[in-house]
Design an enzyme around this catalytic site. Structure first.
Site, PDB file in Angstrom:
ATOM      1  N   ARG A 258       0.852  -1.205   0.000  1.00 26.91           N
ATOM      2  CA  ARG A 258       0.000   0.000   0.000  1.00 26.91           C
ATOM      3  C   ARG A 258       0.881   1.245   0.000  1.00 26.91           C
ATOM      4  NH1 ARG A 258      -4.214  -3.125   3.374  1.00 26.91           N
ATOM      5  NH2 ARG A 258      -2.958  -2.951   5.236  1.00 26.91           N
TER       6      ARG A 258
ATOM      7  N   CYS B  60      -3.203 -14.172  -3.311  1.00 28.40           N
ATOM      8  CA  CYS B  60      -2.876 -14.676  -1.970  1.00 28.40           C
ATOM      9  C   CYS B  60      -3.205 -16.159  -1.862  1.00 28.40           C
ATOM     10  CB  CYS B  60      -3.579 -13.858  -0.888  1.00 28.40           C
ATOM     11  SG  CYS B  60      -5.362 -13.855  -1.036  1.00 28.40           S
TER      12      CYS B  60
ATOM     13  N   ASP C 242     -16.055  -3.157  -4.055  1.00 22.90           N
ATOM     14  CA  ASP C 242     -16.078  -4.435  -3.350  1.00 22.90           C
ATOM     15  C   ASP C 242     -17.478  -5.015  -3.487  1.00 22.90           C
ATOM     16  OD1 ASP C 242     -14.106  -5.739  -0.907  1.00 22.90           O
ATOM     17  OD2 ASP C 242     -16.179  -6.458  -1.023  1.00 22.90           O
TER      18      ASP C 242
ATOM     19  N   PHE D   7     -11.671  -4.954  -5.069  1.00 22.21           N
ATOM     20  CA  PHE D   7     -11.585  -5.844  -3.891  1.00 22.21           C
ATOM     21  C   PHE D   7     -11.054  -5.027  -2.703  1.00 22.21           C
ATOM     22  CE2 PHE D   7     -10.674  -8.190  -7.792  1.00 22.21           C
ATOM     23  CZ  PHE D   7     -11.605  -9.213  -7.765  1.00 22.21           C
TER      24      PHE D   7
HETATM   25  N1  SAH Z   1      -7.298  -5.163  -0.685  1.00 20.93           N
HETATM   26  C1  SAH Z   1      -7.838  -5.377   0.628  1.00 20.93           C
HETATM   27  C2  SAH Z   1      -8.098  -6.823   0.970  1.00 20.93           C
HETATM   28  C3  SAH Z   1      -8.976  -7.549  -0.005  1.00 20.93           C
HETATM   29  S1  SAH Z   1      -9.826  -8.909   0.682  1.00 20.93           S
HETATM   30  C4  SAH Z   1      -6.920  -4.729   1.665  1.00 20.93           C
HETATM   31  O1  SAH Z   1      -5.890  -4.136   1.325  1.00 20.93           O
HETATM   32  O2  SAH Z   1      -7.243  -4.805   2.847  1.00 20.93           O
HETATM   33  C5  SAH Z   1     -10.844  -9.405  -0.633  1.00 20.93           C
HETATM   34  C6  SAH Z   1     -12.132  -8.589  -0.792  1.00 20.93           C
HETATM   35  O3  SAH Z   1     -12.705  -8.946  -2.052  1.00 20.93           O
HETATM   36  C7  SAH Z   1     -13.213  -8.869   0.239  1.00 20.93           C
HETATM   37  O4  SAH Z   1     -13.545  -7.653   0.876  1.00 20.93           O
HETATM   38  C8  SAH Z   1     -14.413  -9.402  -0.561  1.00 20.93           C
HETATM   39  O5  SAH Z   1     -15.664  -8.888  -0.099  1.00 20.93           O
HETATM   40  C9  SAH Z   1     -14.127  -8.879  -1.938  1.00 20.93           C
HETATM   41  N2  SAH Z   1     -14.676  -9.634  -3.071  1.00 20.93           N
HETATM   42  C10 SAH Z   1     -14.746 -10.988  -3.224  1.00 20.93           C
HETATM   43  N3  SAH Z   1     -15.188 -11.288  -4.467  1.00 20.93           N
HETATM   44  C11 SAH Z   1     -15.409 -10.108  -5.112  1.00 20.93           C
HETATM   45  C12 SAH Z   1     -15.829  -9.759  -6.425  1.00 20.93           C
HETATM   46  N4  SAH Z   1     -16.127 -10.689  -7.335  1.00 20.93           N
HETATM   47  N5  SAH Z   1     -15.891  -8.453  -6.751  1.00 20.93           N
HETATM   48  C13 SAH Z   1     -15.585  -7.487  -5.842  1.00 20.93           C
HETATM   49  N6  SAH Z   1     -15.170  -7.774  -4.583  1.00 20.93           N
HETATM   50  C14 SAH Z   1     -15.079  -9.057  -4.223  1.00 20.93           C
END
Ligand code: SAH
Length: 395
Positions: A214, A339, A252, A230
């Protein structure tokens, strides 16, 4: 420590343990002596009777998770010693720091404690057990945490409902083992603030593993139009705005995540005019977004949790990256991650190459990214490296 029984390995099966790999598969066991319960401690010996160490026994494919690779029986100081070693490693890596008060204190095998995760959010420890043994020992671990962290520890919350083996999952498993800090609770990460809600949030409440990635995003964000897909808590969005992005869009699929992102944008005092969030599926969102964004972040959840899901996962990463590569403006920057532990670094890279071929854009690799120092990987347990990322330049 009470040792419930003794395990003797088959001939030749001592080698990987002697090289400090921490797992013993059930097929490697010659004999099991004693009344050993699921999650109990066992002594492990070679076929010649040499003591190799001690670990948690569990009925399953990984039958023993090694916790000590020494011949002496672990003493009552075992947990305190392990936690101290973890604190020492973090201190060597500069954690905590004046601008960082949240980090991972225990990262399973990377800290010699397979089956255990502990994240520390400014004095609030969230403990997550992935094995029966860690579940059984949770009170001893909590007591050791209090001893090692002293006044610095406010709360220990045990959250293992979704990580324990299926038969042990129960809705009332999650509980406070010590103290009780109100949620949400604010942490500081490189000077940025985030609300943490460990009771309701995903995993332990926050993804600490993206902290340094980040920060790197900040270098690419000034004056730019940034899309953070996401987004969950909006971590990347906050850093982009902090660095002076002209506009940030956060996406998200979860309404709760989008609400959390908005709260974190407000918490940091950013002008809401520069930020919009969308509760939408990323694949749908990207469909009609050609030429709108200079910077795109793709940080999806693990598409594959098991080896047999790997093929589908690779197809998912390929499609997602291809869509983003097609959509991004020229002179664009793509931060892309996986991940999934079962998709290793090489496979992820190859998947990105095939997405690039399909997208038909000129692409250069600027950085290879990974998990930060508070998520260490034992050199003898390469499976511990799970977070992989690339920063790509799209001409
Ligand atoms: N980038 C974030 C962590 C991501 S965790 C950080 O830095 O903290 C993954 C996220 O993807 C979750 O919040 C979940 O709700 C979301 N997610 C899962 N499938 C998805 C999709 N098809 N489209 C959008 N969001 C999605």
């Amino acid at each position: 420590m009470i040792i419930q029984g003794k395990i003797t390995l088959k001939k030749g099966k001592e080698h990987s343990i002697e090289r400090f790999h921490p797992w013993i598969f059930s097929g490697a066991i010659q004999t099991l002596e004693g009344a050993v319960e699921d999650g109990g401690w066992v002594e492990v010996k070679s076929y010649k009777g040499k003591v190799l160490g001690f670990g948690h026994y569990q009925n399953g494919s990984i039958a023993v998770r090694m916790l000590s690779q020494e011949a002496e029986t672990p003493s009552q100081h075992f947990w305190v010693d392990k936690l101290r070693a973890a604190v020492t490693l973090r201190a060597a890596a500069g954690l905590p720091a004046s601008s960082i008060n949240a980090f991972r204190l225990i990262h399973g095998e990377g800290d010699g404690l397979p089956g255990l995760i502990i994240d520390l959010y400014d004095g609030v420890a969230i403990m997550q057990a992935h094995s029966v043994g860690m579940h059984i020992d949770r009170h001893a671990i909590s007591a050791a945490l209090q001893q090692v962290l002293g006044e610095g520890l406010k709360t220990v919350y045990y959250k293992s409902q979704s990580t324990l083996p299926g038969k042990m999952r129960s809705a009332d498993q999650d509980e406070y083992l010590f103290g009780m800090t109100a949620v949400p609770h604010v942490i500081t990460e490189h000077g940025n603030k985030f609300f943490i809600d460990w009771e309701e949030g995903q995993k332990t409440g926050f993804f600490l593993d993206q902290r340094e990635n980040r920060k790197l995003l900040g270098d690419f964000s000034k004056g730019k139009h940034v899309l953070n897909t996401f987004c969950y808590t909006g971590g990347f969005s906050v850093y982009a705005l902090q660095a002076g992005a002209a506009l940030v869009h956060s996406v998200d699929a979860s309404e709760k995540a989008v609400a959390l992102t908005r709260k974190n944008i407000d918490l940091n005092g950013f002008n809401a005019n520069y930020h919009t969030s969308y509760a939408e599926d990323t694949f749908d969102f990207l469909k009609d977004k050609q030429g709108q964004y200079d910077v795109i972040i793709l940080d999806p959840p693990a598409f594959a949790k098991h080896r047999d899901a790997r093929h589908q996962a690779v197809k998912g990463y390929q499609r997602l990256n291809m869509e983003a590569m097609k959509a991004i403006k020229s002179n664009g920057i793509l931060f892309t991650f996986s991940c999934s532990q079962v998709v290793d670094r090489q496979l992820f890279y190859d998947t990105i190459v095939s997405a690039a071929i399909q997208a038909g854009r000129q692409i250069k690799v600027l950085y290879h990214l990974a998990q930060p120092a508070d998520h260490p990987v034992s050199i003898f347990h390469p499976e511990g490296e799970y977070l992989k990322g690339l920063v790509l330049y799209v001409a």
